[in-house]
Write an enzyme that holds these catalytic residues in place. Structure first.
Site, PDB file in Angstrom:
ATOM      1  N   HIS B  82       7.305   7.254 -30.294  1.00 31.85           N
ATOM      2  CA  HIS B  82       7.453   8.886 -30.202  1.00 31.85           C
ATOM      3  C   HIS B  82       7.509   9.448 -28.877  1.00 31.85           C
ATOM      4  CE1 HIS B  82       5.910  12.983 -30.615  1.00 31.85           C
ATOM      5  NE2 HIS B  82       5.790  12.872 -32.083  1.00 31.85           N
ATOM      6  N   ALA B 171       0.818  10.102 -14.145  1.00 30.53           N
ATOM      7  CA  ALA B 171       0.494  11.099 -15.187  1.00 30.53           C
ATOM      8  C   ALA B 171       1.714  11.543 -16.010  1.00 30.53           C
ATOM      9  CB  ALA B 171      -0.463  12.080 -14.859  1.00 30.53           C
ATOM     10  N   GLY B 172       2.951  11.644 -15.384  1.00 30.77           N
ATOM     11  CA  GLY B 172       4.061  12.358 -15.899  1.00 30.77           C
ATOM     12  C   GLY B 172       3.975  13.854 -16.007  1.00 30.77           C
TER      13      GLY B 172
END
Lengths: 298, 298
Positions: B82, B171-172
Site C-alpha cells: 500500500h 517516522a516519515g
C-alpha cells in the site's frame, strides 16, 4: 448501545414551587440520569416529570423522588381536578434503547418492592407489569381515587402487589408499571373535509378494526384550513409508523385527497424512525449496531 | 446530544502483533473513546484503526497512538504494497454527531500542531483541512511515498503545515484532515443485465453528471444472479440517500427493472437514516432533538 429507560412519574403537587423543586432535585442530582422536563399544573395540582437514563439509576432517581414526595405531600389535604390516589400517583417506566420490555417489567417490580417496603406505601403494578388483567388499565386501578382507596384495598382484587395492605393516609397509593413508548404522530391532508379525516382515522385505529397499536381521531386544523389524522402510536415495534402512513396515503387518494405532511409531537425513540428508513430504502439485513452512535455507549 | 467524532488512523505496521497491540492500546485506554475495530493487513504491512468518542478525547487518543507508532515503527525499513509515507500514515477525523465540519477542522489542526511540534514529525493537512487546493487529495499528498518525501518537502508547494521542514527519517510524514463520513450504500436490481446497473450508476454519480457527493459503479452479484449499483455516499447531508435511491428506482423502472433491496455496508451516522424517514413521512419541522437518545448526552 446505551441502555436507556424513560420514566414519567406524576406527583400530586402542582402549586407549591418549593415542594416541586425538592422532588425534581432528586432526579436532577442523580448521575447518569437526564431530567428532560417537568410541568406543574395548578388546576390539576399535579406535576409530570420526565427523565431518562441508565435503568438502575432511573430506578434510584424515581425512588428518591417518591420518598421526598411522601414526606412533603399530604394526600389527606390534596385537591385538584385530575384523578389521583397518591403523593406519587403513578410511575411509568418505558424501555427506549437496548432494554427489553421484560427487563423493564423487572425494573418496575424492583422499584415497586422498594417503595412498598422502605416507604410503607401500598403499590399496585399496572400495564405490562400488572399481576392480573383487571390491573392493566390505570384508570381502573385509580377508580375511587384517594378517598376510596382505604375501602378498595380491602378487596382482594385490589390488594397491593407490594407494601402494606392498608392505605398510607399521607402518601396514598402508588401505581407502577412498564409500558411501551408512545409516539404522537399526526398526518395532514389537503382538504377541509373533516369527514374524510374521521373515516381514515376509523380505518387505521385498532379500536375500530385498524392497526392494533394505533389510536386515532380525525380533527380540524382551522388555522391552516386542513384536516388531520391525529394519532398515538402505542407500540411502534408492532404497528410501525410507515405502515400507518402508507395506509393513510392510500385511503386519502381514494377520496382524491393528498397527504401534505406529518408531525411528530414531542420525543420519540430513534428506532421508530430508523425502522421507517429501513422500510422505504428496502435495506437488507440492517442491524441497529451499524449506527455509529449506538456503538459509542455499548 | 452526544458530541462524537470518528477517527480512522492508518499505521504502517501490519505484521508485528506486539507493535500493533501497543499502538491500539493507546486508544483502548483513553476514557470516553470507544475502539470499534482494527484490521492489520500483512501484504499492505498496514493497520487501519477505527474509534469514536468525545472530540478532545479522540485527539488525545490519536496523538498517543501516533507517538507510540513513531517510537516503534522505523519507516526506513518499511515495505508493503500500500502507498505510505509515515509510521502514522494518515489520520482522518470525521464529524458524526453534534460537531460541525468547521469544528472538526479545528480539532484536526490542533492534532497536527501537537504531532508536528511535540513529536517532530512533518504534518501535511489534507481534505477539508488542506491549506491549499493541491493538498486536498490524499493520493496527491502521498505521491512519491516515504522514499520521495525528503525531496518533496523541499518544494514550497508541499512544505509541511506543522512540524519540521525536513523529513523525520524514522517516522516519515503524517497527513491529517477532516472529512465527511462515508456511507457505503448499494442498491440491488432484479436483473442480470450489467449494462443497466452501469447506466444507472453513471446517471447518479457526480463524476459523470449525477449527484455531486455520490460515487458509484455497476457490478454483478453473481451468486444471486442480479446486478447492483454500488455506491459511496461521501456527503449524505448534501446528497441524501433517499434522493439517490428514488432516482435509481425511477431509472430502473424505465428499463422495466425493479429495485429489490439495498444494503448499508459497515457503519453510518444515525442522521443519514433519520433524514430518510423525515423525507418519506414528509415530517414538518422535525428537530433531531426530538430523538430521545439525543437528549441523553446533551
Amino acid at each position: 448501545m446505551a441502555r436507556i429507560v424513560q420514566c414519567v412519574p406524576n406527583f400530586s403537587e402542582g402549586r407549591d414551587k418549593d415542594i416541586i423543586e425538592k422532588i425534581v432535585e432528586e432526579v436532577r442530582k442523580t448521575e447518569e440520569v437526564k431530567l428532560l422536563d417537568y410541568s406543574p399544573d395548578k388546576d390539576h395540582n399535579r406535576c409530570v416529570v420526565t427523565f431518562i437514563g441508565e435503568p438502575e439509576k432511573v430506578i434510584e432517581a424515581a425512588f428518591s423522588a417518591c420518598k421526598v414526595a411522601s414526606e412533603l405531600i399530604d394526600m389527606s389535604k390534596h385537591n385538584g381536578e385530575h384523578p389521583r390516589m397518591g403523593a406519587t400517583d403513578v410511575i411509568p417506566l418505558i424501555p427506549i434503547s437496548d432494554v427489553t420490555m421484560e427487563e423493564c417489567i423487572e425494573y418496575s417490580k424492583e422499584l415497586g418492592r422498594r417503595i412498598g417496603e422502605e416507604l410503607d406505601i401500598p403499590v399496585i403494578m399496572y400495564e405490562k407489569s400488572a399481576s392480573a388483567p383487571n390491573r392493566e388499565n390505570l384508570a381502573a386501578v385509580r377508580r375511587g381515587q384517594y378517598e376510596g382507596m382505604a375501602e378498595k384495598l380491602k378487596d382482594e382484587k385490589w390488594s397491593p402487589d407490594f407494601g402494606p395492605g392498608n392505605l398510607n393516609m399521607k402518601a396514598g397509593v402508588t401505581a407502577i408499571g412498564a409500558r411501551m413508548p408512545l409516539v404522537a404522530f399526526n398526518v395532514n391532508l389537503d382538504t377541509d373535509n373533516l369527514d374524510i379525516a374521521k373515516k381514515i382515522a376509523k380505518g387505521v385505529r385498532g379500536s375500530s378494526g385498524g392497526y392494533k397499536y394505533c389510536k386515532g381521531l380525525g380533527i380540524e386544523i382551522k388555522e391552516r384550513n386542513i384536516v388531520q389524522v391525529s394519532m398515538n402510536m402505542v407500540d411502534y415495534t408492532k404497528t410501525p409508523l410507515y405502515r400507518v402512513f402508507d395506509t393513510i396515503e392510500r385511503e386519502a387518494n381514494r377520496y382524491g385527497v393528498n397527504v401534505i405532511g406529518s408531525e411528530i409531537i414531542g420525543l420519540l425513540p430513534m428506532n421508530a424512525l430508523i425502522d421507517v428508513a429501513d422500510y422505504y430504502l428496502k435495506i437488507e439485513n440492517f442491524d441497529y449496531g451499524q449506527i455509529l452512535e449506538n456503538r459509542m455507549f455499548e
